[in-house]
Design an enzyme around this catalytic site. Structure first.
Site, mmCIF file in Angstrom:
data_model
loop_
_atom_site.group_PDB
_atom_site.id
_atom_site.type_symbol
_atom_site.label_atom_id
_atom_site.label_comp_id
_atom_site.label_asym_id
_atom_site.label_seq_id
_atom_site.Cartn_x
_atom_site.Cartn_y
_atom_site.Cartn_z
ATOM 1 N N PHE A 149 -23.002 4.499 -23.292
ATOM 2 C CA PHE A 149 -22.246 5.704 -22.948
ATOM 3 C C PHE A 149 -20.839 5.715 -23.509
ATOM 4 O O PHE A 149 -20.229 6.784 -23.653
ATOM 5 C CB PHE A 149 -22.169 5.863 -21.415
ATOM 6 N N CYS A 281 -16.588 -2.655 -25.924
ATOM 7 C CA CYS A 281 -16.971 -4.061 -26.058
ATOM 8 C C CYS A 281 -15.942 -4.863 -26.840
ATOM 9 O O CYS A 281 -15.967 -6.086 -26.814
ATOM 10 C CB CYS A 281 -18.345 -4.187 -26.696
#
Length: 497
Positions: A149, A281
């Site tokens: 997402f 990330c």
């Protein structure tokens, strides 16, 4: 209520929905659309369409593929404002972050416009008498991308431009909270002249992921998401004979040495930790402060973080938006609470932040926790929120042990003015992407992106040269064109010299 459909065979597709998934605006807390959940029959249809389209697409000349990629690149540029607004509405990140993500994704389109160069093979003449050999790379067929997402445009763009440019058909499964950027991408490919069926979008929940992993008509799968799911993707996909590229989670560390420019480090650490609300990330959630500089560094980072304007992503001057949903906010707040109960010092507390006019939005302010125990979940887990944890080490050797003890190895960085220490760090650190005075060392698109250890399952990184390798299969062709004399000669079972 707006309904978001799939995209199959060059057009919106309703199919036979297995249900509807609410799509919420994280900045308001309100459901603003419903996403159709694809049934198994819908996926079968997408694969059937993609299979037929790929057979024809693979025969298109490289010149024609490059032409379409150039058009697509320009269309993404022309429509980036529209795409950014969709991202803000569904993800919550601020407008400039959304534009930045689109620009980084477009770099892979840049690389794809040179796919004719990336697919060049090799040739050797007269490897034996009258025998030549050459190599080429061919598409693997129908490939799927399963995306997270947090980057609704960029992460899919790390996949589909190379997959398509190398001659494959692509089926994109976007994250349910953020599907609309993928649908706009499909429309732009259509306008760019991509044949119908080469790019498809099919949405659904986890059962849809399982169906993709097990579908016999899908040859390869690219995934970006959490490590537990990456293990499922890798194990199930490989068990069903698929090529798998599975990028997992991260908990990136930066060592700050005593000789570093602390003001410079603090400024860049603040941006890396709190940009996009920490939901990336390659965020920087952990700093290892060396030689007693931790409290001073924490205050300098705090001074930068307090200047960050948090609010609704489309409002002027906003630099950080909400986290994705109420569940994420609750989990992140719980990790902060737990660290504080374990004795950590909450230097900057964003738990009670409320944005006037957006009281139901899922907002957290930048949070800094100093002296965090190494067994605290706020340190050991991927927080995926606007939280910076600071741990302490007496020297470089102790610091690098802390960094390398992490099960993740996506990115790592060091702040120092000592070239020798920096060089040593680049060799010592167990991470796939390394920064020296660069807190988020994300490679440009003509290099490849990927970590080590639990951050990457399998051996192929995403985009760049390794992306081309993943979406193609190598073939070596050995050929001889005998003359009348050699054809009539007696065949020998010995190698010809």
């Amino acid at each position: 209520m707006k309904t978001i459909e799939h995209w199959i065979n060059g057009a919106p597709y309703t199919g036979t929905p297995a249900g509807r998934i609410p799509v919420e605006n994280p900045g308001t807390g309100e459901v603003e659309a419903e996403l159709l959940q694809a049934s198994a029959a819908d996926l079968d249809h997408a694969v059937e369409v993609a299979t037929e389209a790929q057979k024809k697409w693979a025969k298109f000349s490289l010149a024609k593929r490059v032409e379409i990629m150039f058009r697509m690149r320009q269309l993404v540029l022309d429509h980036q404002d529209e795409m950014a607004e969709l991202i803000v509405a569904e993800h919550g990140k601020n407008y400039s972050d959304a534009i930045g993500e689109i620009q980084r994704g477009r770099e892979t389109l840049d690389f794809a416009t040179a796919i004719n160069v990336a697919l060049k093979g090799e040739y050797s003449y007269d490897i034996s008498t009258g025998v030549d050999i050459h190599t080429l790379r061919q598409p693997v067929g129908v490939v799927a991308g399963i995306c997270p997402f947090n980057f609704p445009a960029m992460v899919p763009m790390w996949m589909h431009p190379l997959a398509i440019a190398t001659g494959n058909a692509f089926i994109l499964k976007p994250a349910s909270p953020t599907p609309s950027a993928s649908l706009l991408t499909a429309q732009l490919y259509k306008e760019a002249g991509l044949p119908d069926g080469v790019f498809n979008v099919v949405a659904g929940r986890r059962d849809m992921v399982t169906q993709i992993l097990e579908h016999p008509g899908i040859n390869a799968i690219s995934f970006v998401g959490s490590t537990p799911v990456a293990h499922i993707i890798q194990d199930t996909g490989v068990a069903h004979g698929k090529r798998v590229q599975a990028l997992g989670g991260a908990n990136n560390h930066a060592i700050v040495m005593p000789d570093a420019d602390l003001d410079f480090a603090a400024q860049h650490i603040s941006a890396a930790a709190f940009g996009a609300a920490g939901e990336r990330c390659m965020a920087l959630p952990v700093v290892v402060a060396v030689g007693g500089i931790g409290p001073d560094l924490a205050q300098r980072v705090k001074a930068n973080a307090e200047k960050i304007k948090v609010g609704y992503g489309m409002d002027e001057g906003v630099e950080m938006g909400p986290v994705i949903d109420a569940k994420a906010k609750q989990r992140i707040t719980g990790l902060i609470d737990d660290a504080e109960q374990r004795g950590a010092n909450v230097v900057l507390d964003g738990r009670s932040l409320v944005i006037p006019g957006h009281e139901n939005g899922h907002f957290l302010g930048p949070t800094i926790i100093d002296d965090v125990p190494l067994d605290a979940p706020a340190y050991t887990e991927e927080v995926f929120g606007p939280v910076l944890t600071i741990v302490h080490a007496d020297n470089y050797d102790e610091a690098i042990k802390i960094v390398n003890a992490s099960p993740y190895g996506n990115g790592s960085a060091i702040f120092t003015n000592d070239g020798g220490v920096a060089r040593r760090f680049t060799l010592d650190t167990e991470a796939g992407m390394v920064g020296v005075n660069v807190p988020i060392p994300t490679p440009v698109a003509y290099y490849s992106f990927g970590g080590w250890k639990e951050s990457l399952l399998g051996d192929t990184h995403i985009h760049g040269p390794e992306g081309v390798k993943f979406y193609t299969r190598a073939k070596a062709i050995t050929s001889r064109w005998p003359s009348e004399k050699t054809y009539a000669a007696t065949m020998s079972f010995q190698r010809e010299e």
